[in-house]
Design an enzyme around this catalytic site. Structure first.
Site, mmCIF file in Angstrom:
data_model
loop_
_atom_site.group_PDB
_atom_site.id
_atom_site.type_symbol
_atom_site.label_atom_id
_atom_site.label_comp_id
_atom_site.label_asym_id
_atom_site.label_seq_id
_atom_site.Cartn_x
_atom_site.Cartn_y
_atom_site.Cartn_z
ATOM 1 N N LYS A 142 -4.012 3.092 2.978
ATOM 2 C CA LYS A 142 -5.244 2.091 2.255
ATOM 3 C C LYS A 142 -6.283 3.108 1.919
ATOM 4 O O LYS A 142 -6.882 3.033 0.761
ATOM 5 C CB LYS A 142 -5.592 1.137 3.309
ATOM 6 N N LYS A 157 0.848 -1.165 0.034
ATOM 7 C CA LYS A 157 -0.038 -0.131 0.157
ATOM 8 C C LYS A 157 0.588 1.301 0.003
ATOM 9 O O LYS A 157 0.408 2.113 -0.582
ATOM 10 C CB LYS A 157 -1.091 -0.018 1.114
ATOM 11 N N GLU A 214 -4.987 -6.543 -4.680
ATOM 12 C CA GLU A 214 -6.059 -6.933 -3.805
ATOM 13 C C GLU A 214 -5.570 -6.820 -2.286
ATOM 14 O O GLU A 214 -6.038 -6.429 -1.328
ATOM 15 C CB GLU A 214 -6.568 -7.983 -3.836
#
Ligand SMILES: NC(=O)c1ccc[n+]([C@@H]2O[C@H](COP(=O)([O-])OP(=O)(O)OC[C@H]3O[C@@H](n4cnc5c(N)ncnc54)[C@H](OP(=O)(O)O)[C@@H]3O)[C@@H](O)[C@H]2O)c1
Length: 437
Positions: A207, A107, A131
């Site tokens: 995120k 991330k 993902e």
């Protein structure tokens, strides 16, 4: 049967070793599901001698992940090194430029360089799948990229850091302090030796920045996120929240408003009866609110080797199922060049309810002075309650206010005024209240 998909894994730590293990243990199942074999044909990490607890078979070893990205006989480069610069960034860029698909759980890298990397992927006609980068094993990227066509997202919010949720859950359940809880979390391996990144909200912000881009079609703007961590949450706050029918969670929230997009990470009071308030311990949750669907909540394991590997392997399987010549969807839902500049809504214009906890001198007129400061700033109160701060503090009282919807600017002005009036014996505590179903 189609030729095997050849995978190169860079980084063989918690996630990388788990991915290698799952690809080996579930090889037959994956072959059936993908219509071709998926084999690990190259690996890279720093220490070639370290036992990773997994059989890496005939995979070729590379000391340098960039070299592996450029020269190994692989179709997919899986980056599980971590960090927003250095080997992670260089190797992902090299792999995309060499026309290889990339899967990453990173991330930090995407929050900083995601759009630039997406441009390379789209130019080269390869996939950049990520993902595992948001909420670990929860398939939120796939949901937002693929399952919400036609929906306009109005708000996306979630519990995106398991360490913080673990600490807040235990503080509430066991009545222990933030510091004691953090120490325990470190002992049990739920928190890093240096926990700043998690508890001050940086991890959640990374995120959130990715979710914001997917939700609103904007360029990633991680540096524009308003951020407050959980280190100043006390037992007094947790207890007061409970008495008022709320629970405190560290939320990342991105919301479209009239003045732009709000991106904020802070401790938040959510109604105890809401679904997100039932998400306990290290579990993560993401709520997506749209015009057509209403509110969708996904929850599940947000970290850990296996859960994260599940998302990484899912990304690899999607590549295995894709066929040459197939046009891949854009990385962030819209082509990277069409992502709009991010228009930041100022935090001062945030509208919502507020919880305010004040520790004040126990003297005549204080209560009235506080109520006046609120009224002077057009803040309407849902409740105002006064009680002793504790048996040992006869000279002071606690005043707890809950406001109806107001603005951040009004609350800050009112609290500044109360502070200047000289009635406070301690720092004021302000916690935003979030609407949640
Ligand atoms: N852990 C989780 O639960 C979780 C969840 C979601 C996402 N993620 C993300 O997944 C990624 C990996 O996390 P992790 O927890 O698996 O990290 P980790 O356990 O620290 O593993 C990192 C791996 O990268 C290797 N490495 C470091 N620098 C390198 C270099 N210059 N060249 C080659 N290899 C290098 C290390 O090699 P050595 O082993 O030889 O030192 C190690 O194998 C991160 O981006 C993280 O944010 C992790």
């Amino acid at each position: 049967m189609a030729e095997a998909l050849r995978v190169g894994i860079a980084g063989l730590g918690t996630v990388g070793a788990s991915v290698a293990r799952v690809l080996r243990d579930k090889a037959a199942e994956l072959t059936r599901q993908c219509g071709r074999d998926v084999v690990v044909s190259a690996v890279s990490a720093r220490d070639a001698k370290r036992d990773r607890g997994v059989d890496l078979g005939a995979a070729k070893w590379f000391d340098d992940p960039v070299k592996m990205a450029q020269t190994a006989d692989i179709d997919v480069f899986v980056e599980l090194i971590g960090g927003d610069e250095g080997a992670a960034r260089a190797s992902v860029k090299a792999a995309l430029e060499a026309g290889r698909h990339v899967v990453t759980a990173n991330k930090a890298l995407l929050a900083k360089h995601g759009v630039a990397l997406a441009e390379i992927a789209e130019k080269k006609g390869v996939l950049l799948n990520y993902e595992a980068a948001v909420a670990g094993g929860i398939p939120v990227i796939k949901t937002m990229r693929e399952a919400m066509a036609g929906n306009s997202v109005t708000r996306v919010f979630g519990i995106l850091n398991g360490t913080c949720n673990y600490i807040l859950t235990r503080m509430e359940a066991e009545g222990i302090s933030f510091d004691a809880c953090l120490k325990d979390a470190q002992r049990l391996g739920y928190a890093e030796a240096d926990p700043t990144f998690d508890i001050e909200g940086h991890d959640t912000a990374h995120k959130l920045s990715i979710l914001t881009s997917l939700a609103f079609g904007t360029k990633i703007a991680a540096n524009d996120i308003y951020m407050e961590g959980i280190s100043n949450i006390s037992q007094a706050d947790i207890r007061a929240a409970g008495d008022l029918g709320y629970r405190i969670k560290l939320l990342g929230v991105a919301q479209r408003t009239d003045s732009g997009i709000e991106q904020r990470v802070h401790p938040t009071m959510v109604p105890t009866a809401s679904v997100i308030a039932q998400v306990h311990g290290v579990t993560n949750a993401v709520a997506i609110e749209t015009d057509i669907l209403g509110e969708l909540l996904l929850s599940g394991p947000g970290a850990g080797g296996n859960a994260t590997a599940s998302a990484v392997v899912g990304d690899i399987a999607d590549i295995a199922k894709s066929r040459p010549g197939f046009q891949h969807g854009p990385v962030f839902g819209l082509p990277a060049k069409e992502l709009r500049p991010y228009k930041k809504a100022q935090m001062r214009s945030h509208a919502g309810g507020y919880f305010i906890r004040l520790t004040v001198h126990d003297r005549i007129g204080v209560f009235a002075a506080i109520a006046k400061r609120m009224a002077d700033n057009d803040i309407s109160l849902e409740s105002i309650v006064q009680h002793a701060a504790g048996p040992e503090t006869d000279a002071q009282k606690t005043v707890i206010l809950v406001t109806h919807e107001t603005t951040e600017a009004a609350v800050r002005k009112a609290v500044d005024g109360i502070t200047k009036d000289g009635h406070l014996t301690d720092k004021p505590q302000v916690i935003r209240i979030e609407r949640a179903g």
